[in-house]
Design an enzyme around this catalytic site. Structure first.
Site, short mmCIF file in Angstrom:
data_model
loop_
_atom_site.label_atom_id
_atom_site.label_comp_id
_atom_site.label_asym_id
_atom_site.label_seq_id
_atom_site.Cartn_x
_atom_site.Cartn_y
_atom_site.Cartn_z
CD1 TRP A 38 2.30 -5.97 9.37
CD2 TRP A 38 1.94 -4.24 7.98
NE1 TRP A 38 2.60 -6.38 8.09
CE2 TRP A 38 2.40 -5.35 7.22
CE3 TRP A 38 1.67 -3.04 7.33
CZ2 TRP A 38 2.58 -5.28 5.84
CZ3 TRP A 38 1.84 -2.97 5.96
CH2 TRP A 38 2.29 -4.09 5.23
CD GLU A 94 -1.27 -6.62 11.33
OE1 GLU A 94 -1.21 -5.37 11.46
OE2 GLU A 94 -2.05 -7.18 10.53
CE LYS A 140 1.34 -9.28 4.43
NZ LYS A 140 0.70 -8.05 3.95
CG ASP A 157 -4.33 -9.59 9.42
OD1 ASP A 157 -4.86 -10.51 8.76
OD2 ASP A 157 -4.38 -8.40 9.06
CG HIS A 210 -0.94 -10.98 8.35
ND1 HIS A 210 -0.44 -9.86 8.95
CD2 HIS A 210 -1.64 -10.55 7.29
CE1 HIS A 210 -0.83 -8.79 8.29
NE2 HIS A 210 -1.56 -9.18 7.27
CG HIS A 241 -5.66 -6.25 12.07
ND1 HIS A 241 -4.65 -5.69 11.34
CD2 HIS A 241 -6.10 -5.28 12.91
CE1 HIS A 241 -4.47 -4.45 11.73
NE2 HIS A 241 -5.33 -4.17 12.68
CG ASP A 292 -2.96 -10.36 4.00
OD1 ASP A 292 -4.03 -10.49 4.61
OD2 ASP A 292 -2.18 -9.40 4.16
CG ASP A 304 -6.45 -7.43 3.72
OD1 ASP A 304 -6.73 -7.65 4.90
OD2 ASP A 304 -5.27 -7.32 3.30
CG ASP A 318 -6.38 -5.08 8.16
OD1 ASP A 318 -6.65 -4.24 7.28
OD2 ASP A 318 -5.25 -5.58 8.30
C1 RNT Z 1 -1.06 -5.57 6.20
C2 RNT Z 1 -1.58 -5.56 7.59
C3 RNT Z 1 -1.94 -4.21 8.14
C4 RNT Z 1 -2.69 -3.34 7.15
C5 RNT Z 1 -3.29 -2.11 7.75
C6 RNT Z 1 -3.71 -1.12 6.72
O1 RNT Z 1 -0.92 -6.82 5.68
O2 RNT Z 1 -2.67 -6.41 7.71
O3 RNT Z 1 -2.63 -4.36 9.31
O4 RNT Z 1 -3.70 -4.05 6.53
O5 RNT Z 1 -2.44 -1.58 8.68
ZN ZN Z 2 -3.72 -6.39 9.58
#
Ligand code: RNT
Ligand code: ZN
Length: 417
Positions: A183, A224, A226, A257, A260, A284, A292, A294, A324
């Site tokens: 990523w 990955e 986004k 993810d 994303h 993820h 995003d 998290d 994640d």
């Molecule tokens: C960031 C991505 C990525 C990170 C990690 C730490 O938006 O989701 O995967 O969260 O690699």
């Molecule tokens: Zn991620």
């Protein structure tokens, strides 16, 4: 009633639906989830000041975050002791462990800098996954693998190659395949004049990284995408279309993810489509709130739907599940345990679903009964099966695990000042 008696009663109820709970428990115990090391220290890593960059942000300052490898490993151990089953640990390149006085920049990382992690994983029977770290570094000034400066771009290509070698080392040492996920934070805050050239450079960088000789059976490389990040609101170079095409053409994996995508777009719906065209898919699993963000993974509708698609597609071996998220506002060990147990609960919930019956109703266009049945299933005694799963895996049931967290906080975490 004992946990076992409750289980026996639930088993009979599910049997009437045609679901064999003993078989389900076997399947669930084989489902390894990759637990991300970075929840333990707010993505700080061990390289230096721990300043996070690249459009991702950990908010909160709950006391007790891990400050070094020993603390992070102890915290991971504590979390794993409360999670049923044997899992995997997902590392980032900025978690390299150097000998005193030693330092290697990201382009010069070697397997030996991760030997302590391999030892840790071996002793516990865990698998390891890996991620090159394309953020929190002076050379990551908005662009990395798509940088217009060739020397900076080369630095990051070399980082990717170094990480590929480290991933292969993990797989060989542990005799388990390693997922290496790429990523990058690359993008533009405002309308770019040229979207093509950065993407062409990213394509070339990935080609160069993947051109090294590595064992494709041992390392699964994923990319990955986004939709946007903080400070790169107008354009991300590694967009979904970019990576989906790149992965398909180059026979590598897409990593989805679920933080994303556009807020009303869901990853669960993408899973069956991806699986029709690729052998493997990586995830993820996170929880975005409005962006995003998290947040810790909860047992919510989308998590259940993601798990449902994986199980419904009979793809537990094909979907590599990793978590994640990074919440710095609560006890970090608890955050791991809640998210991991929820992922497992969602898989269990899916495995207890009589998909054949539901699909028959769909095919008969009996949408009235389908809705009724899906709703009634929500109140089946799924928790009795979960508690029994915890019992046979010798981890605490229900909320009982939290007293261990409180003790650990009092005895260990609160002393980290
Ligand atoms: C960031 C991505 C990525 C990170 C990690 C730490 O938006 O989701 O995967 O969260 O690699
Ligand atoms: Zn991620």
């Amino acid at each position: 009633m004992t946990t076992k008696q409750r289980y026996e009663s639930a088993k009979e109820i599910y049997q009437n639906l045609g679901v064999d709970t003993d078989e389900v428990l076997n399947r669930l115990s084989r489902a390894a989830i990759s637990m991300h090391c970075w929840q333990g220290d707010d993505v700080a890593g061990f390289e230096g000041d721990g300043q996070l960059s690249g459009g991702i942000q950990a908010t909160g300052n709950y006391p007790g975050k891990a400050r070094n490898p020993e603390e992070l490993m102890a915290d991971i151990d504590k979390a794993l002791s409360l999670i049923p089953g044997t899992h995997r640990i997902n590392l980032h390149a900025n978690y390299a462990i150097f000998a005193p006085g030693e330092f290697a920049d990201r382009d010069k990382l070697e397997p030996k800098h991760f030997a302590k992690w391999v030892e840790f994983a071996k002793e516990r029977g865990l698998g390891l996954d890996f991620n090159p770290t394309y953020f929190s570094h002076p050379k990551a000034d908005g662009l990395t693998l798509s940088h217009e400066d060739e020397s900076i771009r080369k630095f990051w290509i070399d980082h990717g190659k170094a990480c590929l070698r480290i991933s292969e080392y993990f797989a060989k040492e542990l005799n388990k395949p390693c997922l290496m996920n790429i990523w990058i934070p690359d993008g533009f805050k405002d309308i770019p004049a040229d979207r093509l050239s950065p993407r062409a450079r990213l394509k070339d960088s990935l080609d160069q990284i993947l051109s090294i000789d590595y064992d494709k059976a041992l390392v699964n490389v994923a990319v990955e995408s986004k939709v946007f990040g903080i400070g790169v609101e107008a354009c991300t170079v590694g967009s979904h279309e970019f990576y989906m095409n790149y992965a398909a053409k180059n026979n590598i994996l897409c990593l989805l993810d679920n933080g994303h995508y556009h807020p009303t777009e869901v990853v669960s719906d993408k899973i069956p489509s991806m699986l029709l065209f690729s052998e493997k898919l990586a995830l993820h699993v996170t929880r975005p709130i409005r962006w995003d963000s998290d947040h810790v993974v909860l047992f919510d509708d989308e998590l259940k739907e993601i798990a449902k698609e994986i199980v419904r597609c009979d793809a537990l071996e094909r979907v590599l599940i990793g978590l994640d998220y990074f919440d710095a506002s609560i006890n970090r060990v608890s955050a791991w345990v809640v998210g991991m147990r929820n992922m497992q609960k969602a898989l269990l919930y899916a495995m207890l679903t009589p998909f054949k019956k539901l699909a028959d109703l769909q095919n008969e266009r009996n949408f009235t009964e389908l809705m009724m049945f899906q709703e009634e299933l929500k109140f089946y005694p799924f928790s009795d099966v979960w508690n029994y799963f915890c019992e046979i895996n010798q981890v605490p049931q229900k909320e009982d695990w939290f007293k261990t967290i409180k003790e650990y906080e009092a005895e260990v975490l609160s002393k980290r000042i």
